[in-house]
Design a protein around this motif. Structure first.
Motif, PDB file in Angstrom:
ATOM      1  N   GLN A 117      49.903   6.952  13.589  1.00  0.00           N
ATOM      2  CA  GLN A 117      49.038   8.116  13.805  1.00  0.00           C
ATOM      3  C   GLN A 117      48.226   7.941  15.091  1.00  0.00           C
ATOM      4  O   GLN A 117      47.535   6.951  15.283  1.00  0.00           O
ATOM      5  CB  GLN A 117      48.087   8.269  12.619  1.00  0.00           C
ATOM      6  N   ILE A 118      48.334   8.905  16.010  1.00  0.00           N
ATOM      7  CA  ILE A 118      47.606   8.844  17.273  1.00  0.00           C
ATOM      8  C   ILE A 118      46.162   9.283  17.050  1.00  0.00           C
ATOM      9  O   ILE A 118      45.890  10.236  16.326  1.00  0.00           O
ATOM     10  CB  ILE A 118      48.274   9.747  18.331  1.00  0.00           C
ATOM     11  N   TRP A 119      45.234   8.581  17.696  1.00  0.00           N
ATOM     12  CA  TRP A 119      43.814   8.919  17.610  1.00  0.00           C
ATOM     13  C   TRP A 119      43.249   8.951  19.017  1.00  0.00           C
ATOM     14  O   TRP A 119      43.119   7.921  19.664  1.00  0.00           O
ATOM     15  CB  TRP A 119      43.085   7.893  16.752  1.00  0.00           C
ATOM     16  N   LYS A 120      42.954  10.143  19.512  1.00  0.00           N
ATOM     17  CA  LYS A 120      42.472  10.311  20.877  1.00  0.00           C
ATOM     18  C   LYS A 120      41.102  10.972  20.860  1.00  0.00           C
ATOM     19  O   LYS A 120      40.675  11.511  19.830  1.00  0.00           O
ATOM     20  CB  LYS A 120      43.458  11.150  21.693  1.00  0.00           C
ATOM     21  N   PRO A 121      40.381  10.939  21.985  1.00  0.00           N
ATOM     22  CA  PRO A 121      39.047  11.542  22.016  1.00  0.00           C
ATOM     23  C   PRO A 121      39.068  13.001  21.564  1.00  0.00           C
ATOM     24  O   PRO A 121      39.939  13.775  21.938  1.00  0.00           O
ATOM     25  CB  PRO A 121      38.649  11.423  23.494  1.00  0.00           C
ATOM     26  N   GLY A 122      38.081  13.335  20.723  1.00  0.00           N
ATOM     27  CA  GLY A 122      37.953  14.700  20.245  1.00  0.00           C
ATOM     28  C   GLY A 122      38.683  14.996  18.955  1.00  0.00           C
ATOM     29  O   GLY A 122      38.605  16.115  18.453  1.00  0.00           O
ATOM     30  N   THR A 123      39.397  14.011  18.395  1.00  0.00           N
ATOM     31  CA  THR A 123      40.151  14.259  17.166  1.00  0.00           C
ATOM     32  C   THR A 123      39.487  13.578  15.974  1.00  0.00           C
ATOM     33  O   THR A 123      38.756  12.597  16.114  1.00  0.00           O
ATOM     34  CB  THR A 123      41.604  13.769  17.293  1.00  0.00           C
ATOM     35  N   LEU A 124      39.779  14.119  14.798  1.00  0.00           N
ATOM     36  CA  LEU A 124      39.193  13.626  13.555  1.00  0.00           C
ATOM     37  C   LEU A 124      40.257  12.959  12.695  1.00  0.00           C
ATOM     38  O   LEU A 124      41.423  13.363  12.694  1.00  0.00           O
ATOM     39  CB  LEU A 124      38.575  14.780  12.760  1.00  0.00           C
ATOM     40  N   LEU A 125      39.840  11.946  11.951  1.00  0.00           N
ATOM     41  CA  LEU A 125      40.677  11.320  10.933  1.00  0.00           C
ATOM     42  C   LEU A 125      39.907  11.322   9.618  1.00  0.00           C
ATOM     43  O   LEU A 125      38.673  11.262   9.609  1.00  0.00           O
ATOM     44  CB  LEU A 125      41.039   9.885  11.325  1.00  0.00           C
ATOM     45  N   PHE A 126      40.650  11.365   8.504  1.00  0.00           N
ATOM     46  CA  PHE A 126      40.022  11.439   7.192  1.00  0.00           C
ATOM     47  C   PHE A 126      40.538  10.301   6.320  1.00  0.00           C
ATOM     48  O   PHE A 126      41.748  10.106   6.192  1.00  0.00           O
ATOM     49  CB  PHE A 126      40.319  12.789   6.534  1.00  0.00           C
ATOM     50  N   ILE A 127      39.610   9.560   5.729  1.00  0.00           N
ATOM     51  CA  ILE A 127      39.957   8.472   4.816  1.00  0.00           C
ATOM     52  C   ILE A 127      39.728   8.951   3.389  1.00  0.00           C
ATOM     53  O   ILE A 127      38.632   9.415   3.047  1.00  0.00           O
ATOM     54  CB  ILE A 127      39.115   7.219   5.092  1.00  0.00           C
ATOM     55  N   THR A 128      40.756   8.857   2.569  1.00  0.00           N
ATOM     56  CA  THR A 128      40.659   9.275   1.175  1.00  0.00           C
ATOM     57  C   THR A 128      41.198   8.174   0.272  1.00  0.00           C
ATOM     58  O   THR A 128      41.872   7.244   0.722  1.00  0.00           O
ATOM     59  CB  THR A 128      41.451  10.572   0.926  1.00  0.00           C
ATOM     60  N   HIS A 129      40.904   8.306  -1.014  1.00  0.00           N
ATOM     61  CA  HIS A 129      41.343   7.342  -2.016  1.00  0.00           C
ATOM     62  C   HIS A 129      42.178   8.077  -3.061  1.00  0.00           C
ATOM     63  O   HIS A 129      41.760   9.111  -3.582  1.00  0.00           O
ATOM     64  CB  HIS A 129      40.119   6.692  -2.679  1.00  0.00           C
TER      65      HIS A 129
END
Length: 359
Positions: A117-129
């Motif tokens: 998964q690419i993570w660049k400036p301005g983007t969001l990621l979500f951690i879930t269980h």
């Protein structure tokens, strides 16, 4: 005859001695080559072992919130290096990153979905269980298994540069009561967004904004491009830095060979004061809008074709300036820039006001 025999014997001896000397010379050369190779290898190994490779620079913020009654942690890449998430730490673009979560059940690696998964400036990621474990993704609607609460009332999130094994960011959430009942300090409301694009930053001039040299005109905050003809967005100031300016280029404009269009605020920066400046593009209406300190100050209709393709020339401004129109150290901003964010969605006014009011 005796004299002739002696001369012949001496000649044969000289030839044998010459052959032996040549052989010794070859052996000495080979020995020196092996010795020199060993010395060079030792020096290089010592040099490389002492090298420290550059670690990832990523400005991150994390917030705890709930969705449909279940908790999630939102990671925001505010600025810095791009990265990618992979359990094997291979195959991505940018720095390899690992995310770990620590709860009462112990420490776990958060599994990226999809891998790489690419993570660049301005983007969001979500951690879930879920019942399959902890997952990090850019799309919360694609969580495998059944959603679960986070165990316990304390959660620690860590972002690690997997290449250098350096901690990039960490944050601990203390949750009052059950995991879904968060305290006011770590709860962030979720705002609706629309199709479009948003660029924002906090700006402060520490010197008078008015240029004292040509390379200080159009003081730049952030731009994707290096000239007027290829930039797809540009958050900057007017030529005399008396106004804030947002320039934007749509796909239709790029296809027609047109440069970005821009809008400006009626007033501009003041020395030693922080300003929150946001430029947004609404793909539905085709409008670009400029917000300063939470209030809309300018707008203009372009078209609804979407943002132009990136030229791959993302630059952030500051005292050293940027490269523009084939010249370096241009459009210098004599001050500070913080919290640069570029988002592949349109931020609505409620979210913009909330960010400004929160500071």
């Amino acid at each position: 005859m005796t004299l002739i025999h002696e001369l012949l014997n001496n000649f044969r001896l000289d030839k044998r001695e010459s052959a032996v000397s040549a052989l010794i010379g070859i052996i000495l050369v080979l020995f020196l080559m092996v010795l020199l190779t060993g010395i060079i290898s030792a020096v290089l190994m010592g040099f490389l072992s002492g090298m420290s490779f550059k670690s990832a620079y990523i400005v991150v913020d994390a917030q705890y919130s709930t969705q449909n009654g279940y908790p999630s942690i939102t990671l925001m890449h505010l600025q810095g290096d791009p990265g990618y998430l992979s359990e094997a730490n291979t195959g991505g673009s940018g720095y390899p990153l690992t995310i770990r979560i620590e709860t009462v059940d112990g420490s776990s690696v958060v599994v990226p979905l999809p891998p790489g998964q690419i993570w660049k400036p301005g983007t969001l990621l979500f951690i879930t269980h879920s019942d399959t474990g902890y997952v990090v993704t850019a799309d919360r609607t694609q969580i495998p298994g059944s959603r679960l609460n986070f165990p316990g009332n304390e959660i620690r999130i860590s972002v690690i540069d997997a290449l250098n094994q350096v901690l990039v960011y960490s944050k601990t959430f203390i949750i009052n009561g059950t995991p879904v009942n968060t305290s006011q300090n770590n709860t962030t409301p979720e705002f609706l967004r629309g199709a479009g694009y948003s660029v924002s930053a906090w700006i402060r001039f520490t010197s008078p904004p008015s240029p004292t040299s040509p390379d200080q005109k159009w003081a730049t905050v952030v731009v994707d491009g290096d000239r007027d003809s290829n930039r797809r967005f540009h958050l900057q100031h007017s030529s005399d830095n008396s106004r804030f300016e947002f320039a934007f280029r749509t796909a239709q404009m790029a296809a027609g060979g047109r440069s970005a269009s821009y809008i400006q605020s009626p007033s501009g920066p003041v020395q030693d004061q922080w300003f929150h400046v946001v430029g947004v593009y609404n793909q539905t209406s085709g409008a670009i809008r400029l917000f300063v300190n939470g209030a809309e100050v300018a707008s203009r209709i372009l078209d609804s074709s979407g943002i132009a393709a990136s030229p791959g020339l993302y630059q952030t401004g500051g005292p050293d300036g940027i490269r523009f129109n084939s010249a370096i150290n241009q459009r210098k901003l004599r001050g500070e820039i913080r919290g640069i964010s570029t988002i592949d969605e349109e931020m609505f006014p409620a979210e913009i006001r909330s960010i400004y009011n929160t500071g």
